[in-house]
Each structure stands twice: as structure tokens, then as C-alpha cells.
Design a protein around this motif. Structure first.
Motif, PDB file in Angstrom:
ATOM      1  N   THR A  30      49.608  66.476  11.592  1.00 39.40           N
ATOM      2  CA  THR A  30      49.376  65.111  12.575  1.00 39.40           C
ATOM      3  C   THR A  30      48.567  64.143  11.756  1.00 39.40           C
ATOM      4  OG1 THR A  30      49.032  66.684  14.473  1.00 39.40           O
ATOM      5  CG2 THR A  30      48.183  64.290  14.707  1.00 39.40           C
ATOM      6  N   VAL A  31      49.367  62.996  12.047  1.00 38.90           N
ATOM      7  CA  VAL A  31      48.631  61.608  11.413  1.00 38.90           C
ATOM      8  C   VAL A  31      48.097  60.772  12.591  1.00 38.90           C
ATOM      9  CG1 VAL A  31      48.953  59.600   9.996  1.00 38.90           C
ATOM     10  CG2 VAL A  31      50.167  61.839   9.418  1.00 38.90           C
ATOM     11  N   LEU A  32      46.722  60.288  12.663  1.00 38.58           N
ATOM     12  CA  LEU A  32      46.261  59.599  13.514  1.00 38.58           C
ATOM     13  C   LEU A  32      45.811  58.172  13.068  1.00 38.58           C
ATOM     14  CD1 LEU A  32      43.782  62.279  15.120  1.00 38.58           C
ATOM     15  CD2 LEU A  32      46.160  61.616  15.943  1.00 38.58           C
ATOM     16  N   GLU A  33      46.116  57.083  13.517  1.00 37.58           N
ATOM     17  CA  GLU A  33      46.116  55.671  12.969  1.00 37.58           C
ATOM     18  C   GLU A  33      45.567  54.938  14.076  1.00 37.58           C
ATOM     19  OE1 GLU A  33      45.394  52.550  11.470  1.00 37.58           O
ATOM     20  OE2 GLU A  33      46.185  53.896  10.151  1.00 37.58           O
ATOM     21  N   ALA A  34      44.164  54.112  13.698  1.00 35.86           N
ATOM     22  CA  ALA A  34      43.609  53.436  14.703  1.00 35.86           C
ATOM     23  C   ALA A  34      44.511  52.281  15.017  1.00 35.86           C
ATOM     24  CB  ALA A  34      42.381  52.965  14.252  1.00 35.86           C
ATOM     25  N   ALA A  35      45.233  51.581  14.126  1.00 35.13           N
ATOM     26  CA  ALA A  35      46.056  50.224  14.242  1.00 35.13           C
ATOM     27  C   ALA A  35      47.291  50.521  15.023  1.00 35.13           C
ATOM     28  CB  ALA A  35      46.349  49.964  12.827  1.00 35.13           C
ATOM     29  N   ASP A  36      47.689  49.652  15.528  1.00 30.58           N
ATOM     30  CA  ASP A  36      49.017  49.633  15.980  1.00 30.58           C
ATOM     31  C   ASP A  36      50.513  49.709  15.119  1.00 30.58           C
ATOM     32  OD1 ASP A  36      49.324  47.014  15.235  1.00 30.58           O
ATOM     33  OD2 ASP A  36      49.381  46.354  17.536  1.00 30.58           O
ATOM     34  N   GLN A  37      50.000  49.830  13.847  1.00 27.63           N
ATOM     35  CA  GLN A  37      51.207  49.947  12.928  1.00 27.63           C
ATOM     36  C   GLN A  37      50.685  50.893  11.539  1.00 27.63           C
ATOM     37  OE1 GLN A  37      51.639  46.115  10.587  1.00 27.63           O
ATOM     38  NE2 GLN A  37      49.722  45.309  11.648  1.00 27.63           N
ATOM     39  N   PRO A  38      51.776  51.361  10.913  1.00 34.48           N
ATOM     40  CA  PRO A  38      51.372  52.176   9.911  1.00 34.48           C
ATOM     41  C   PRO A  38      51.359  51.355   8.808  1.00 34.48           C
ATOM     42  CG  PRO A  38      53.801  52.204  10.506  1.00 34.48           C
ATOM     43  CD  PRO A  38      53.297  51.555  11.313  1.00 34.48           C
ATOM     44  N   GLY A  39      50.597  51.763   7.675  1.00 39.90           N
ATOM     45  CA  GLY A  39      50.375  50.993   6.367  1.00 39.90           C
ATOM     46  C   GLY A  39      49.096  50.768   5.998  1.00 39.90           C
ATOM     47  N   GLY A  40      48.056  50.843   6.944  1.00 42.61           N
ATOM     48  CA  GLY A  40      46.743  50.345   6.467  1.00 42.61           C
ATOM     49  C   GLY A  40      46.791  48.853   5.949  1.00 42.61           C
ATOM     50  N   LYS A  41      46.450  48.690   4.650  1.00 40.43           N
ATOM     51  CA  LYS A  41      46.196  47.294   4.168  1.00 40.43           C
ATOM     52  C   LYS A  41      47.781  46.973   4.031  1.00 40.43           C
ATOM     53  CE  LYS A  41      41.820  47.856   1.884  1.00 40.43           C
ATOM     54  NZ  LYS A  41      41.692  49.435   1.872  1.00 40.43           N
ATOM     55  N   MET A  42      48.632  47.782   3.997  1.00 37.90           N
ATOM     56  CA  MET A  42      50.037  47.243   4.018  1.00 37.90           C
ATOM     57  C   MET A  42      50.477  46.560   5.259  1.00 37.90           C
ATOM     58  SD  MET A  42      51.533  49.829   1.423  1.00 37.90           S
ATOM     59  CE  MET A  42      53.456  49.520   1.661  1.00 37.90           C
TER      60      MET A  42
END
Length: 520
Positions: A30-42
Motif C-alpha cells: 500500500t502506498v500512501l501519498e499526501a499530495a493529489d498526484q504521484p511523483g513527489g518533487k516530480m
């Protein structure tokens, strides 16, 4: 081990690479991401009605991703995204009397670069460039398997793997600027290749000469990605989901929990709790150390003091008309006082009086006619200047008035070099160190973790494992360092550590003891 559940906090490239590796081996991820898009700084950033890359723009070391996909049994990178090898790696210009006419192109073809160096600096400098290329390649080949791809990061271990003789040839105790001074007599070429230190958020006057390897990496191949670098992040996220990974966007994690001294679960800001056999944190390590993921895991890694943070930046994402100077895909405009730029940032902790300006013209071809006119209409430009990573400090050096003054200096330099940009606030998104500090907690706005200053800096970055069993690390602030391919390698190293540890634990749980008693 097949029933094991790994939770990854952060969908940056390191987290996505780890997710692909782990899912391909049959683990539940399971991957949890705070932003509404993947990539982090990308990330994708709006510029008026347009969308554009607002983070990394240079793609190198393609083999990292080809190996990742090959291991997952899904082909190579060319099957996920459309790549185009660049012929012009970057165009360069210098502020000064000849600012509007003096320019230099660095090519993928060494023969073309040599011809350009000869025209700029003379035949003797061409010979020095050949020696420089050879040394950059030696350093890269020496460190590729012994350090970059190896999860063991101590200097004694590096010496054992590479041998004392090989290690002495990588010049670990000289600075990059000192080494470049021995290779080039033309200060413009020293400046050009010294800029590679900023790729890892460092000053060429303080970083080790080993960073010459970046020159070999670029000369070994630079690509543009159709749709931008964020398209690569999106493709990796889609692949992870096809392999069975659960990806949840817009889901910030508040706490990483422990049980019996081991990472055991994550708690989301919406109140949910997700149990895990292993937790991989794909964010800046300082967020852990500062307790932003809870006090239970704050001892996992040491704090990174503000004084040793890497560079931050001020960026302008523009959709604007341009005229004059012929931009290519990547263009660099150097100020008059290169040493002063880094004194301002790292010593005086202020925005540089004489900035270097990088522009990624995201709608341009790299090998366009040097005298070709600008596109007919607005084009998407990412403009960037280096800045101190003091976004979490109440410093007047980053107040709006100082950001405006920096903008004035930046676009005045472009104007002196012949580039006119029609700035329209409605089609411009400005990101400052304070914004980066909010986007990436624990960083203060630093974009590359700890600065690579001094010979020991590379050995102070943590590896995949932490002081807390079951808690692992990936991303640009851990070994082997910042940059898209390096972050991906960190994710793969973390996945390897997780698989090894879970396999070991699984075997322990299944050991049959005399009398039929099972023990762990």
C-alpha cells in the motif's frame, strides 16, 4: 512472506520503485501519498491554463529504470514512456560585455563538444577536456558498483570493495572547484562543469571532486520524456497499480506507530490505522528526526541541522512569450560572480546578488537551429535560481520584497543576455523556499537533503535500514543521494532490505525444534 504487508509513505520515485519491486515479488503493498498526484518533487505545476513540470527536468541513467522493469518482468522503460535522446545537453551564456552574443553548447557527441570548446577557448582546452572526460569516467566506473549501487556506505567498506589504489584516484579530499582548476584554464568551463555540484544541492567550492562523475553521466545520455518528467512518475504509478499495489492519493500520514520497538502500523490524518509488517518512509529523513511522523520513530535517524542543508530554490513556472536569445531545452545563464553566489547562499544565508539562472523550455526541441525564432505564442518555461534552505526560519532574507528583488535581478540578467520574457502574473506560479518547506516537511525547503560538502558527506546519509526494526528509508535524502535515478536506486535498495528481512523472519517463524515446538 507472501502474506506480508508493506506500507510505503510517499509516492515519490523512490517509493514507486520500491513498490514495483516488492509487488513483483508477491508482497501486498500500500502506498500512501499526501499530495493529489504521484511523483513527489516530480510534480506538475499550473502556469495559468497550462500544466508543466515544476521539479526535476533532466533524465539520465536510464539503465536504472530498465533494470527495475526487467526485474518486474514488464519490458523496459521505452514500453512505458516515450523517450527522446537529446543532442544538445545544454546551452550556456555568460553575463558581461558579450552577454548577448557569447554562448556555448554542450553536446551528447563529444566531437561536437570539442569543436565548440575549440571555438570558445582554443585547442589546448580541447585536450584538457579530453583528460577531464577520461577522469570523470574513471570516477564513475570506480564508484558505480562499489558505492552507488551498494547499500553499504562507510569509507572503510568502500576502500575494501574498491581497493586503496582505486579510491585514491577519485580525489575524495579535493574540492570539485580545485579539480576543475587543474583541468581547465578557461574560467567559463570551470563554471560550466562546476555547476554539476548544484545537481546534488551543493557548492562546487565545498563539494568533493568525485562529483566530476556527473559529467560522465550526462555525456552517457540525457533524454527528454514525452509529456514531461511527471509523465514518468504517472507511468510508474500506473505500473505499480497493475502489479497489485494499492495507491491512495490525498492521504497524508500523521504517525508511524511501533509495537515492541518495531514499526507496526501507520495512522492517517483521517483517523484510519493500517497495520504493516514493514513501513518504508519515502520522504525527507529530517521529517522523521523532527518528530513529524510521531515521537515513537523520531530516534530512527539523526537530525540534519539547518547549517548542513542542501540548496533550495526560487522557481518561476511561466507560460509566456519570449524573444531574442535562442533557448534550447536546457539553458543556463551565468552571473558575473560565481563564488559570490555560493557565499551569499551558504555563508550569508540570503538570495544571491548574482544568480545563475537555469531555464527548461519545455516546448522546445534540443537541437533546434541556434538562430531559430521563438515559438509563435506563449511557451512553458521553468526558471530557477538557487536559494538558501531557510524556509522554516523567520528570516527577512526570504520576505516577499526579497523574492521580488531576486526576480528583478533574474530577469534583468536574461535581458542582458538577449532573452526577453513577457511576464504575466496570471500565467506564473512562483515557488520559494518557504513554499518548498511546506510542500516537503522537515526540509526547510532543502531539495536534496544534506549538502554534499566535504569528503564525509556522502557517508552521513542514512541507508535503507533505520535504528527501528521494520522501518526503512528511500528518497533523495538517503543513500545513494539526490536525483531521479539515485532516488529510484534508494527505493530498490530499500526493497531488497525489506525482502531480506521479511524472508529471514519468515524462516525463523517456521523453524521446527525437537519436540515439535515452533519458535521465532
Amino acid at each position: 512472506m507472501a502474506e506480508s504487508h508493506v506500507v510505503i509513505v510517499g509516492a515519490g520515485v523512490g517509493g514507486l520503485a520500491a513498490a514495483i519491486d516488492l509487488a513483483a515479488q508477491g508482497l501486498r503493498v500500500t502506498v500512501l501519498e499526501a499530495a493529489d498526484q504521484p511523483g513527489g518533487k516530480m510534480r506538475r505545476v499550473p502556469a495559468g491554463a497550462a500544466q508543466m513540470d515544476g521539479g526535476p527536468t533532466v533524465f539520465t541513467m536510464r539503465w536504472v529504470f530498465d533494470e527495475l522493469l526487467d526485474r518486474a518482468g514488464v519490458g523496459d522503460l521505452g514500453d512505458l514512456v516515450t523517450l527522446r535522446p537529446l543532442q544538445v545537453l545544454a546551452r550556456h551564456a555568460w553575463d558581461g560585455p558579450k552577454a548577448a552574443t557569447e554562448r556555448f553548447d554542450l553536446f551528447a557527441d563529444p566531437a561536437r563538444t570539442e569543436a565548440a570548446i575549440g571555438a570558445l577557448s582554443g585547442r589546448a582546452e580541447v585536450e584538457r577536456f579530453r583528460d577531464f572526460r577520461a577522469e570523470a569516467e574513471r570516477i564513475y566506473l570506480t564508484l558505480r558498483d562499489t558505492f552507488i549501487r551498494n547499500s553499504q556506505t562507510s569509507m572503510p567498506g568502500l576502500v575494501r570493495r574498491g581497493g586503496v589504489g582505486k579510491m585514491s584516484r577519485i580525489q575524495p579530499f579535493a574540492t570539485l572547484w580545485e579539480a576543475l582548476g587543474k583541468h581547465f584554464h578557461d574560467p567559463r568551463l570551470q563554471q560550466l562543469f562546476g555547476r554539476y555540484a548544484t545537481y546534488v544541492g551543493a557548492s562546487p567550492f565545498q563539494s568533493p571532486a568525485t562529483l566530476m562523475l556527473v559529467a560522465h553521466v550526462e555525456l552517457d545520455g540525457v533524454w527528454s520524456v514525452n509529456g514531461g518528467m511527471h509523465a514518468l512518475a504517472r507511468a510508474l504509478a500506473d505500473l505499480a497499480e497493475r502489479l497489485g499495489v494499492t495507491l491512495e492519493l490525498g492521504q497524508p500520514v500523521s504517525t508511524i506507530e511501533t509495537k515492541g520497538g518495531r514499526a507496526s502500523a501507520v495512522k492517517l490524518e483521517d483517523g484510519r490505522r493500517i497495520a504493516a509488517d514493514a513501513v518504508l518512509f519515502n520522504g525527507d529523513v529530517n521529517a522523521l528526526a523532527l518528530g513529524k511522523l510521531g515521537g515513537e520513530v523520531s530516534r530512527a535517524v539523526p537530525v540534519v541541522p539547518p547549517a548542513v542543508r542542501s540548496l533550495s530554490a526560487v522557481t518561476w513556472c511561466l507560460n509566456a512569450r519570449t524573444d531574442g536569445f535562442p533557448l534550447t531545452r536546457h539553458t543556463v545563464f551565468f552571473g558575473k560572480d560565481y563564488p559570490g553566489e555560493f557565499r551569499d547562499i551558504f555563508k550569508r544565508r540570503r538570495l544571491p546578488a548574482e544568480p545563475t539562472v537555469y531555464i527548461c523550455a519545455q516546448d522546445r526541441l534540443d537541437d533546434a537551429d541556434p538562430d531559430a525564432p521563438a515559438p509563435d505564442g506563449p511557451e512553458r518555461l521553468l526558471c530557477l535560481v538557487n536559494a538558501p534552505a531557510d524556509g522554516d526560519i523567520l528570516s527577512p532574507a526570504l520576505d516577499p520584497s526579497e523574492i521580488q528583488a531576486c526576480q528583478d535581478r533574474t530577469f534583468a540578467l536574461l535581458q542582458r543576455c538577449g532573452l526577453r520574457v513577457e511576464l504575466d502574473p496570471s500565467s506564473t506560479t512562483i515557488t520559494t523556499p518557504r513554499d518548498f518547506a511546506r510542500l516537503f516537511p522537515g526540509t526547510g525547503g532543502a531539495l536534496y537533503g544534506r549538502a554534499s560538502h566535504g569528503w564525509q558527506a556522502s557517508f552521513t546519509r542514512p541507508g535503507a535500514r533505520t535504528r527501528i526494526p521494520g522501518l526503512y528509508l528511500a528518497g533523495g535524502s538517503v543513500h545513494p543521494g539526490p536525483g531521479v535515478p539515485m532516488a529510484a536506486l534508494s527505493g530498490r535498495q530499500a526493497a531488497t532490505s525489506i525482502l531480506k528481512d521479511l524472508t529471514s523472519a519468515s524462516r525463523s517463524r517456521r523453524v521446527a525444534m525437537p519436540g515439535g515446538t515452533s519458535t521465532g
